[in-house]
Design a protein around this motif. Structure first.
Motif, PDB file in Angstrom:
ATOM      1  N   GLU A 190       0.833  -1.207   0.000  1.00 29.71           N
ATOM      2  CA  GLU A 190       0.000   0.000   0.000  1.00 29.71           C
ATOM      3  C   GLU A 190       0.867   1.256   0.000  1.00 29.71           C
ATOM      4  O   GLU A 190       0.565   2.239  -0.692  1.00 29.71           O
ATOM      5  CB  GLU A 190      -0.917  -0.007   1.223  1.00 29.71           C
ATOM      6  N   ALA A 191       1.964   1.220   0.783  1.00 29.43           N
ATOM      7  CA  ALA A 191       2.860   2.375   0.835  1.00 29.43           C
ATOM      8  C   ALA A 191       3.512   2.621  -0.525  1.00 29.43           C
ATOM      9  O   ALA A 191       3.674   3.769  -0.950  1.00 29.43           O
ATOM     10  CB  ALA A 191       3.926   2.168   1.912  1.00 29.43           C
ATOM     11  N   VAL A 192       3.887   1.544  -1.211  1.00 31.58           N
ATOM     12  CA  VAL A 192       4.493   1.696  -2.539  1.00 31.58           C
ATOM     13  C   VAL A 192       3.512   2.334  -3.514  1.00 31.58           C
ATOM     14  O   VAL A 192       3.874   3.216  -4.310  1.00 31.58           O
ATOM     15  CB  VAL A 192       4.968   0.324  -3.061  1.00 31.58           C
ATOM     16  N   VAL A 193       2.246   1.907  -3.448  1.00 33.53           N
ATOM     17  CA  VAL A 193       1.223   2.493  -4.316  1.00 33.53           C
ATOM     18  C   VAL A 193       1.062   3.980  -4.013  1.00 33.53           C
ATOM     19  O   VAL A 193       0.954   4.819  -4.922  1.00 33.53           O
ATOM     20  CB  VAL A 193      -0.111   1.749  -4.147  1.00 33.53           C
ATOM     21  N   ARG A 194       1.059   4.337  -2.738  1.00 33.25           N
ATOM     22  CA  ARG A 194       0.916   5.740  -2.360  1.00 33.25           C
ATOM     23  C   ARG A 194       2.111   6.566  -2.819  1.00 33.25           C
ATOM     24  O   ARG A 194       1.951   7.713  -3.262  1.00 33.25           O
ATOM     25  CB  ARG A 194       0.735   5.859  -0.846  1.00 33.25           C
ATOM     26  N   VAL A 195       3.307   5.994  -2.702  1.00 36.39           N
ATOM     27  CA  VAL A 195       4.494   6.703  -3.182  1.00 36.39           C
ATOM     28  C   VAL A 195       4.401   6.923  -4.685  1.00 36.39           C
ATOM     29  O   VAL A 195       4.766   7.978  -5.206  1.00 36.39           O
ATOM     30  CB  VAL A 195       5.770   5.916  -2.818  1.00 36.39           C
ATOM     31  N   GLY A 196       3.874   5.918  -5.392  1.00 35.44           N
ATOM     32  CA  GLY A 196       3.685   6.081  -6.827  1.00 35.44           C
ATOM     33  C   GLY A 196       2.712   7.192  -7.168  1.00 35.44           C
ATOM     34  O   GLY A 196       2.820   7.822  -8.232  1.00 35.44           O
TER      35      GLY A 196
END
Length: 382
Positions: free
Chosen positions: A105-111
């Motif tokens: 989820e954090a990776v998606v948000r960073v994207g």
């Protein structure tokens, strides 16, 4: 009583056979379901390990011809231990799966451009990875903000340059049409005004060319030993007309007897640009002070005017290409030329850094000060 070689070999072979069978089965399950989650794979491995232990223990117990009572006790012990181990494995897999889902989820948000916080759960490795991801998201956010600022500055810069070029072009066109129509009483005055407008455009183009050399690293300096007083005197002479138009006095202090190694022409241009900036924004009838001092092995040349300066939040952008603040610092037309294009201080920073120095601006109790720090000897970049 020690085991005989035959019995020992039988125990080893039985344990190896049971372990190999359960391992092969586990590998087949993992191969047939390669897209399953990490938690599923962890549970399969744990179940295979427990199954191999249970299978080996029961097989060896059967070969030992234990009594029914002893066999039941052994089965209960193995069963309870296996069940509790499975529960522990499931809880561990669930925790790892939750931590991994949080990272996803954090990776998606960073994207998407968000800044994420570090999560300490999920074990040391997951916590370290989450902290690195949070730090990366902050750096990416800062880089995006800088890119957006630079892009906005670039668009604004081109708009200003277009305006500053269009203004003299429009004037030249109008004056040329009037001359062509023969409807002017004093043609020489129109020729003089056309020449002034052409000079304005030429200076702007020269500034753009010099700035491109400074930013590309192709700028060449011709250093020599320079008397600072001579540089300041030449610069004051160049801006005399501009200062006189606003009744501004230019004084200097502690510049006598100071030597440095620099390109005299470019250093004079630095001082001229600093003085021009200060004169434009200093109150009418005020004073501009040029001073010098030794600080940390460098010669610091300061230009102090009595104007209000720029806001503290705008100080980091003062030397950016094309930057202009509010209307309080927007250049106005002067008798000696056209409004500036926001290149003067950017050129100052480029020339000073080419000399191995640096520039800064700050609000002072007496007004607004621009500082140029230059090496007193050596340290010249070519």
């Amino acid at each position: 009583m020690m085991l005989s070689p035959h019995d020992l070999l039988l125990v080893v072979a039985t344990a190896a056979g049971c372990t190999a069978a359960t391992t092969v089965l586990a590998l087949l399950v993992l191969r047939l379901r390669p897209s399953r989650s990490l938690a599923f794979q962890l549970v399969v491995v744990v179940v295979a390990a427990l199954a191999s232990v249970v299978c080996s223990t029961l097989a060896i117990a059967a070969l030992m011809y234990l009594s029914l009572h002893d066999l039941q006790v052994l089965m209960w012990v193995v069963g309870v231990s296996t069940a509790l181990s499975l529960v522990a494995a499931l809880l561990t897999a669930r925790s790892a799966s939750a931590a991994l889902a949080g990272l996803q989820e954090a990776v998606v948000r960073v994207g998407r451009g968000d800044v994420v916080d570090a999560r300490p759960d999920g074990g040391k490795e997951f916590a370290e990875l989450s902290a690195q991801l949070a730090e990366t998201s902050e750096r990416l956010a800062a880089a995006r903000a800088q890119i957006e600022h630079l892009d906005a500055s670039r668009r604004q810069f081109f708009a200003w340059i277009s305006h500053d070029l269009r203004t003299p072009l429009t004037g030249i066109s109008a004056l040329a049409e009037a001359l062509d129509d023969g409807a002017v009483a004093r043609p020489e005055e129109y020729v003089r005004r056309i020449r002034n407008q052409a000079g304005t455009m030429s200076r702007l183009v020269d500034d753009l060319f010099e700035l491109s050399q400074l930013t590309s690293g192709t700028y060449q300096l011709r250093p020599e030993n320079v008397e600072l007083l001579d540089v300041v005197s030449d610069a004051v002479s160049d801006v005399h007309e501009l200062a006189a138009a606003k009744d501004i006095r230019i004084t200097h202090a502690d510049v006598e007897g100071r030597m440095l190694r620099a390109d005299p022409h470019e250093l004079t241009r630095v001082v001229v640009n600093l003085l021009t900036n200060s004169i434009r924004h200093a109150p009418r009838g005020s004073e501009v002070l040029v001073s010098a001092a030794e600080r940390d092995g460098r010669l610091v040349l300061s230009v102090l005017d009595q104007g209000g300066g720029v806001d503290s939040d705008d100080l980091p952008y003062l030397f950016d290409v094309g930057w202009r603040a509010s209307s309080a610092r927007t250049p106005q037309a002067e008798p000696t030329g056209s409004p500036g294009a926001g290149l003067g201080l950017a050129i100052v920073r480029g020339i000073v850094r080419a000399h191995g120095g640096d520039v800064r601006a700050e609000r002072a109790p007496q007004g607004f000060r621009l500082d140029v720090a230059l090496p007193t000897a050596g340290g010249l970049l070519t």
